[in-house]
Enzyme design. Structure first.
Site, PDB file in Angstrom:
ATOM      1  N   THR A 117       0.840  -1.196   0.000  1.00  0.00           N
ATOM      2  CA  THR A 117       0.000   0.000   0.000  1.00  0.00           C
ATOM      3  C   THR A 117       0.875   1.245   0.000  1.00  0.00           C
ATOM      4  O   THR A 117       1.957   1.232   0.583  1.00  0.00           O
ATOM      5  CB  THR A 117      -0.878  -0.019   1.273  1.00  0.00           C
ATOM      6  OG1 THR A 117      -1.791  -1.086   1.146  1.00  0.00           O
ATOM      7  CG2 THR A 117      -1.623   1.279   1.485  1.00  0.00           C
TER       8      THR A 117
ATOM      9  N   ARG B 197     -14.100  -7.081  -0.460  1.00  0.00           N
ATOM     10  CA  ARG B 197     -13.414  -6.878   0.829  1.00  0.00           C
ATOM     11  C   ARG B 197     -12.748  -5.496   0.860  1.00  0.00           C
ATOM     12  O   ARG B 197     -12.061  -5.093  -0.050  1.00  0.00           O
ATOM     13  CB  ARG B 197     -12.355  -7.966   1.008  1.00  0.00           C
ATOM     14  CG  ARG B 197     -11.465  -7.801   2.248  1.00  0.00           C
ATOM     15  CD  ARG B 197     -10.179  -7.117   1.900  1.00  0.00           C
ATOM     16  NE  ARG B 197      -9.224  -7.101   3.008  1.00  0.00           N
ATOM     17  CZ  ARG B 197      -8.156  -6.313   3.048  1.00  0.00           C
ATOM     18  NH1 ARG B 197      -7.908  -5.475   2.064  1.00  0.00           N
ATOM     19  NH2 ARG B 197      -7.335  -6.342   4.066  1.00  0.00           N
TER      20      ARG B 197
ATOM     21  N   GLY C 101     -10.149  -3.049   3.072  1.00  0.00           N
ATOM     22  CA  GLY C 101      -9.141  -3.102   4.130  1.00  0.00           C
ATOM     23  C   GLY C 101      -9.137  -1.823   4.931  1.00  0.00           C
ATOM     24  O   GLY C 101     -10.097  -1.043   4.923  1.00  0.00           O
ATOM     25  N   ASP C 102      -8.032  -1.596   5.612  1.00  0.00           N
ATOM     26  CA  ASP C 102      -7.900  -0.420   6.461  1.00  0.00           C
ATOM     27  C   ASP C 102      -7.655   0.868   5.677  1.00  0.00           C
ATOM     28  O   ASP C 102      -8.034   1.954   6.109  1.00  0.00           O
ATOM     29  CB  ASP C 102      -6.702  -0.610   7.399  1.00  0.00           C
ATOM     30  CG  ASP C 102      -5.400  -0.789   6.611  1.00  0.00           C
ATOM     31  OD1 ASP C 102      -5.386  -1.637   5.687  1.00  0.00           O
ATOM     32  OD2 ASP C 102      -4.420  -0.077   6.889  1.00  0.00           O
TER      33      ASP C 102
ATOM     34  N   THR D 183       0.377   1.010   6.256  1.00  0.00           N
ATOM     35  CA  THR D 183       0.423  -0.089   5.300  1.00  0.00           C
ATOM     36  C   THR D 183       0.493  -1.367   6.126  1.00  0.00           C
ATOM     37  O   THR D 183       0.857  -1.332   7.295  1.00  0.00           O
ATOM     38  CB  THR D 183       1.645   0.049   4.368  1.00  0.00           C
ATOM     39  OG1 THR D 183       1.672  -1.055   3.461  1.00  0.00           O
ATOM     40  CG2 THR D 183       2.952   0.075   5.131  1.00  0.00           C
ATOM     41  N   GLY D 184       0.102  -2.472   5.522  1.00  0.00           N
ATOM     42  CA  GLY D 184       0.182  -3.730   6.268  1.00  0.00           C
ATOM     43  C   GLY D 184      -1.105  -4.510   6.200  1.00  0.00           C
ATOM     44  O   GLY D 184      -2.014  -4.166   5.454  1.00  0.00           O
TER      45      GLY D 184
ATOM     46  N   GLY E  77      -4.523  -5.389   6.714  1.00  0.00           N
ATOM     47  CA  GLY E  77      -5.576  -4.425   7.004  1.00  0.00           C
ATOM     48  C   GLY E  77      -6.501  -4.759   8.153  1.00  0.00           C
ATOM     49  O   GLY E  77      -6.895  -3.879   8.925  1.00  0.00           O
TER      50      GLY E  77
HETATM   51  N1  ASP Z   1      -3.376  -2.415   4.119  1.00  0.00           N
HETATM   52  C1  ASP Z   1      -3.808  -2.987   2.878  1.00  0.00           C
HETATM   53  C2  ASP Z   1      -5.118  -3.655   3.049  1.00  0.00           C
HETATM   54  O1  ASP Z   1      -5.277  -4.460   3.917  1.00  0.00           O
HETATM   55  C3  ASP Z   1      -2.886  -3.949   2.273  1.00  0.00           C
HETATM   56  C4  ASP Z   1      -1.443  -3.638   2.229  1.00  0.00           C
HETATM   57  O2  ASP Z   1      -0.967  -2.736   2.885  1.00  0.00           O
HETATM   58  O3  ASP Z   1      -0.752  -4.342   1.508  1.00  0.00           O
HETATM   59  O4  ASP Z   1      -5.984  -3.441   2.268  1.00  0.00           O
END
Ligand code: ASP
Length: 284
Positions: free
Chosen positions: A153, A181, A183-184, A204-205, A207
């Site tokens: 992200t 779906r 995410g965050d 990022t990460g 979610g």
């Molecule tokens: N944070 C993002 C999500 O879960 C995914 C990512 O950071 O790779 O949608």
């Protein structure tokens, strides 16, 4: 792809810095920075994003203005090259804050943002990545959320000469996610937040854990209670890991220009520039 990530964030930061240098707002700077990252196929945003279970790109983005708390978000869009541009239009031209799917695309088109085909966002590298992943999923239960699986992200935070901060985050979400779906990344306070009185944050990460902790707002509020962003960013990632076994990264900036960068993933590419760096010629 380490070099590609570093070059990508440096290029994006330079674009944002240019916007700030000509006196434009932090909001414009984070938008332009994220556009460069969305256009870069290295990252999980815009073209080149991870594919969902059906082999489609489905994008989410949020942008937020710390001066006014205005925000614009889009979720599950499939026909926008730069979802952050649509998010910005929502912030500037809608009384609503968040649009999803077709409604978001319709809003974007009505506001002059061209739509594209979903196939235009899909690249061969990601078709292969999904194929690999799904092939192994049939044999054994893969751990989709193993820290080694990349989270790509993109996001930006900025402070302008008027003392205003802003944040933006954009993503293709997680590999092989179920269609629909979210995410965050595009949810206010989870993957993105900005308030002049507290801080601007982008995450990022993985979610789902980040959402459960409303992590961007959690961090911003701790800056408001007098803690340094550097310390708070590290605490936020520690909290993510200890409370919900999450992993990810955060960039955090307050309206005094103090910032923090933290992650518990093996790597996270980032770039930063301050007016002090500018005068001393430092690149980082
Ligand atoms: N944070 C993002 C999500 O879960 C995914 C990512 O950071 O790779 O949608």
């Amino acid at each position: 792809m380490v070099e590609a990530h570093l070059n990508g964030v440096r290029r994006a930061m330079a674009a944002g810095w240019q916007v700030l240098s000509r006196g434009a707002d932090a909001l414009d700077a984070v938008e332009e920075t994220v556009v460069v990252l969305e256009d870069d196929e290295t990252f999980d945003a815009g073209r080149g994003s991870f594919l969902n279970r059906d082999g489609k790109v489905q994008l989410d983005a949020l942008i937020m203005d710390g001066a006014t708390l205005r925000a614009g978000g889009v979720g599950c869009v499939e026909h926008l090259r730069n979802p952050v541009r649509a998010a910005r239009k929502i912030l500037s031209e809608s009384s609503h804050v968040y649009f999803v799917g077709e409604g978001a695309e319709k809003f974007a088109a009505q506001h002059g943002i061209p739509l594209c085909k979903n196939e235009d966002l899909v690249i061969a590298r990601e078709v292969e990545r999904l194929r690999e992943f799904q092939a192994h999923a049939a044999e054994q239960k893969p751990n989709l959320f193993a820290p080694a699986i990349s989270h790509d992200t993109v996001g930006a935070v900025a402070l302008d000469r008027h003392g205003n901060i802003a944040a933006a985050t954009s993503t293709g979400g997680t590999l092989n996610k179920a269609p629909g779906r979210l995410g965050d990344s595009s949810l206010i306070g989870c993957g993105c937040y900005a308030d002049n009185k507290t801080a601007a944050a982008s995450t990022t990460g993985w979610g789902e854990p980040i959402m459960k902790l409303v992590l961007a707002k959690w961090a911003a509020d701790r800056v408001a209670s007098g803690n340094l962003p550097e310390w708070v960013a590290a605490e936020a990632i520690h909290y993510l890991q200890s409370r919900v076994q999450g992993h990810g990264g955060m960039i955090l900036l307050d309206a005094r220009g103090r910032f923090g960068i933290a992650h518990n993933t093996p790597r996270m590419a980032w770039a930063v520039k301050t007016s002090a760096d500018e005068s001393s010629g430092i690149e980082r």
